[in-house]
Structures are given as C-alpha cells and as structure tokens.
Scaffold this motif. Structure first.
Motif, PDB file in Angstrom:
ATOM      1  N   UNK A  78      34.679  13.626  45.709  1.00  0.00           N
ATOM      2  CA  UNK A  78      34.254  14.286  44.470  1.00  0.00           C
ATOM      3  C   UNK A  78      32.733  14.279  44.373  1.00  0.00           C
ATOM      4  N   UNK A  79      32.119  13.138  44.679  1.00  0.00           N
ATOM      5  CA  UNK A  79      30.661  13.012  44.582  1.00  0.00           C
ATOM      6  C   UNK A  79      29.971  13.913  45.609  1.00  0.00           C
ATOM      7  N   UNK A  80      30.476  13.928  46.831  1.00  0.00           N
ATOM      8  CA  UNK A  80      29.857  14.781  47.848  1.00  0.00           C
ATOM      9  C   UNK A  80      29.962  16.254  47.460  1.00  0.00           C
ATOM     10  N   UNK A  81      31.099  16.658  46.907  1.00  0.00           N
ATOM     11  CA  UNK A  81      31.258  18.051  46.472  1.00  0.00           C
ATOM     12  C   UNK A  81      30.332  18.358  45.297  1.00  0.00           C
ATOM     13  N   UNK A  82      30.214  17.421  44.369  1.00  0.00           N
ATOM     14  CA  UNK A  82      29.387  17.640  43.173  1.00  0.00           C
ATOM     15  C   UNK A  82      27.907  17.699  43.503  1.00  0.00           C
ATOM     16  N   UNK A  83      27.490  16.958  44.521  1.00  0.00           N
ATOM     17  CA  UNK A  83      26.063  16.913  44.860  1.00  0.00           C
ATOM     18  C   UNK A  83      25.678  17.921  45.938  1.00  0.00           C
ATOM     19  N   UNK A  84      26.644  18.662  46.462  1.00  0.00           N
ATOM     20  CA  UNK A  84      26.363  19.602  47.552  1.00  0.00           C
ATOM     21  C   UNK A  84      25.348  20.668  47.158  1.00  0.00           C
ATOM     22  N   UNK A  85      25.286  21.018  45.881  1.00  0.00           N
ATOM     23  CA  UNK A  85      24.373  22.072  45.424  1.00  0.00           C
ATOM     24  C   UNK A  85      23.062  21.521  44.861  1.00  0.00           C
ATOM     25  N   UNK A  86      22.843  20.227  45.015  1.00  0.00           N
ATOM     26  CA  UNK A  86      21.586  19.650  44.554  1.00  0.00           C
ATOM     27  C   UNK A  86      20.440  20.198  45.408  1.00  0.00           C
ATOM     28  N   UNK A  87      19.242  20.250  44.829  1.00  0.00           N
ATOM     29  CA  UNK A  87      18.070  20.624  45.637  1.00  0.00           C
ATOM     30  C   UNK A  87      17.909  19.651  46.808  1.00  0.00           C
ATOM     31  N   UNK A  88      17.406  20.137  47.916  1.00  0.00           N
ATOM     32  CA  UNK A  88      17.314  19.338  49.137  1.00  0.00           C
ATOM     33  C   UNK A  88      16.520  18.048  48.936  1.00  0.00           C
ATOM     34  N   UNK A  97      21.074  18.569  36.673  1.00  0.00           N
ATOM     35  CA  UNK A  97      21.478  18.661  38.075  1.00  0.00           C
ATOM     36  C   UNK A  97      22.997  18.806  38.216  1.00  0.00           C
ATOM     37  N   UNK A  98      23.734  18.261  37.261  1.00  0.00           N
ATOM     38  CA  UNK A  98      25.202  18.327  37.272  1.00  0.00           C
ATOM     39  C   UNK A  98      25.679  19.034  36.020  1.00  0.00           C
ATOM     40  N   UNK A  99      26.602  19.958  36.189  1.00  0.00           N
ATOM     41  CA  UNK A  99      27.182  20.560  34.992  1.00  0.00           C
ATOM     42  C   UNK A  99      28.194  19.568  34.404  1.00  0.00           C
ATOM     43  N   UNK A 100      28.487  19.659  33.122  1.00  0.00           N
ATOM     44  CA  UNK A 100      29.366  18.686  32.457  1.00  0.00           C
ATOM     45  C   UNK A 100      30.745  18.557  33.114  1.00  0.00           C
ATOM     46  N   UNK A 101      31.273  19.635  33.652  1.00  0.00           N
ATOM     47  CA  UNK A 101      32.595  19.586  34.291  1.00  0.00           C
ATOM     48  C   UNK A 101      32.580  18.681  35.529  1.00  0.00           C
ATOM     49  N   UNK A 102      31.550  18.812  36.342  1.00  0.00           N
ATOM     50  CA  UNK A 102      31.457  17.965  37.546  1.00  0.00           C
ATOM     51  C   UNK A 102      31.152  16.510  37.173  1.00  0.00           C
ATOM     52  N   UNK A 103      30.326  16.317  36.169  1.00  0.00           N
ATOM     53  CA  UNK A 103      30.039  14.952  35.711  1.00  0.00           C
ATOM     54  C   UNK A 103      31.311  14.293  35.185  1.00  0.00           C
ATOM     55  N   UNK A 104      32.120  15.071  34.454  1.00  0.00           N
ATOM     56  CA  UNK A 104      33.390  14.532  33.949  1.00  0.00           C
ATOM     57  C   UNK A 104      34.345  14.198  35.089  1.00  0.00           C
ATOM     58  N   UNK A 105      34.347  15.011  36.141  1.00  0.00           N
ATOM     59  CA  UNK A 105      35.210  14.733  37.300  1.00  0.00           C
ATOM     60  C   UNK A 105      34.807  13.414  37.954  1.00  0.00           C
ATOM     61  N   UNK A 106      33.511  13.167  38.044  1.00  0.00           N
ATOM     62  CA  UNK A 106      33.031  11.898  38.610  1.00  0.00           C
ATOM     63  C   UNK A 106      33.437  10.740  37.707  1.00  0.00           C
ATOM     64  N   UNK A 107      33.257  10.918  36.391  1.00  0.00           N
ATOM     65  CA  UNK A 107      33.636   9.844  35.456  1.00  0.00           C
ATOM     66  C   UNK A 107      35.135   9.547  35.525  1.00  0.00           C
ATOM     67  N   UNK A 108      35.952  10.591  35.618  1.00  0.00           N
ATOM     68  CA  UNK A 108      37.399  10.389  35.704  1.00  0.00           C
ATOM     69  C   UNK A 108      37.775   9.665  36.997  1.00  0.00           C
TER      70      UNK A 108
END
Length: 162
Positions: free
Chosen positions: A40-50, A110-121
């Motif tokens: 989940x974390x790798x998918x959520x951070x894949x679009x972070x700036x380099x 950097x994270x939209x609320x949906x991805x942040x919630x997925x990490x929290x869950x």
C-alpha cells in the motif's frame, strides 16, 4: 478477503488456519498484514516527486513500512521471548512512525486523503495483530515456570509392588 475459511491478504499470501502451529514468520498473520501495508505504501508513494523518493518523506515512509515486516521477522527468529518482544516493540514504533509520515504527507499535499486513509487502515490492521503478539509474548514472560519433573535418584530403590 476470505476463501475456504482462510483469509487471503492483498499481497497474495494466505494465512494459516488459527489452529496451525507457527513455525516461521510466514505463519504469522501480523507479518502478512505488515507486508500488505508495504505494498500500500509503495503504491501510495509511487507518484511522489523524485526528490521525496530519494531523500524525503517518501523514502522514510517506505523504510518505515519495510522495517515493520523486518522487525517482526527478526523477532520471530530470536530464541528468547524477551528478544522477540523487543523486536515487536520496534515494529510497533515503525508502524507509529509510518502513520505520522502519512499525516504529514496528507497535510503537505503529497498524499490525497483516500491514499492516506488506506495507509492508516493497513496500519490499524497490522497494529492490532502486532499488539496481540506483544501481549502473548509478554504473558509468556510473566507466566511462572513449570516446576521441574520429579525424578527419583538412580541409587534409590522402589519397594516392589505387592
């Protein structure tokens, strides 16, 4: 995800039935949940700036997520319950660190609320299982040791049965 009485984790690794004996770290549901959290974390951070992935929050989040699984594994590989508990506590600390990073990334945009919630869950699921493991190991440390079996010395003869 349930199939045939077993839970299937998002990482594709099935857990064992509850009655099965734990032999390796792969037999622990907590490890599977932590591994799912890594994905989940790798998918959520894949679009972070380099620059965030190289040295910033993205890298810290990935390292914290990987650290959870690594510490569960290392603790499982230790011979004593006290050492196991220490590594489970470190895994818990990495989990809390990951949640804090997710909060910061959400606030910074950097994270939209949906991805942040997925990490929290995912963190909540893994955290519950890590807490259960910590409790079980702590209780095993507090349990009184069984008294040694009484053995009759070799030089003592038992009277014959009559």
């Amino acid at each position: 995800f349930f199939r045939g009485g077993r839970r299937w984790y998002p990482c594709g690794m099935p857990s064992l039935p509850d009655s099965a004996r734990v032999r390796t770290v792969r037999d622990l549901r907590a490890w599977h949940e932590a591994l799912a959290l890594v994905r989940i974390v790798y998918a959520a951070t894949a679009r972070f700036p380099i620059e965030e992935l190289r040295a910033g929050l993205g890298r810290q989040m990935r390292r914290a997520a990987a650290s959870i699984t690594a510490n569960i594994a290392e603790g499982q590989g230790r011979p004593s319950p006290r050492e196991r508990l220490r590594f489970l506590t470190i895994a818990w600390g990495s989990l809390v660190e990951l949640e804090a990073h997710a909060d910061v990334c959400e606030v910074c945009g950097l994270l939209d609320p949906r991805r942040a919630d997925a990490i929290r869950l995912g963190a909540k699921r893994a955290g519950r299982l890590i807490t259960g493991l910590r409790r079980a190991v702590s209780e095993s440390l507090e349990a009184p040791a069984a008294p040694p079996a009484r053995r009759t010395p070799h030089h003592v003869r038992h009277p014959p049965d009559t």
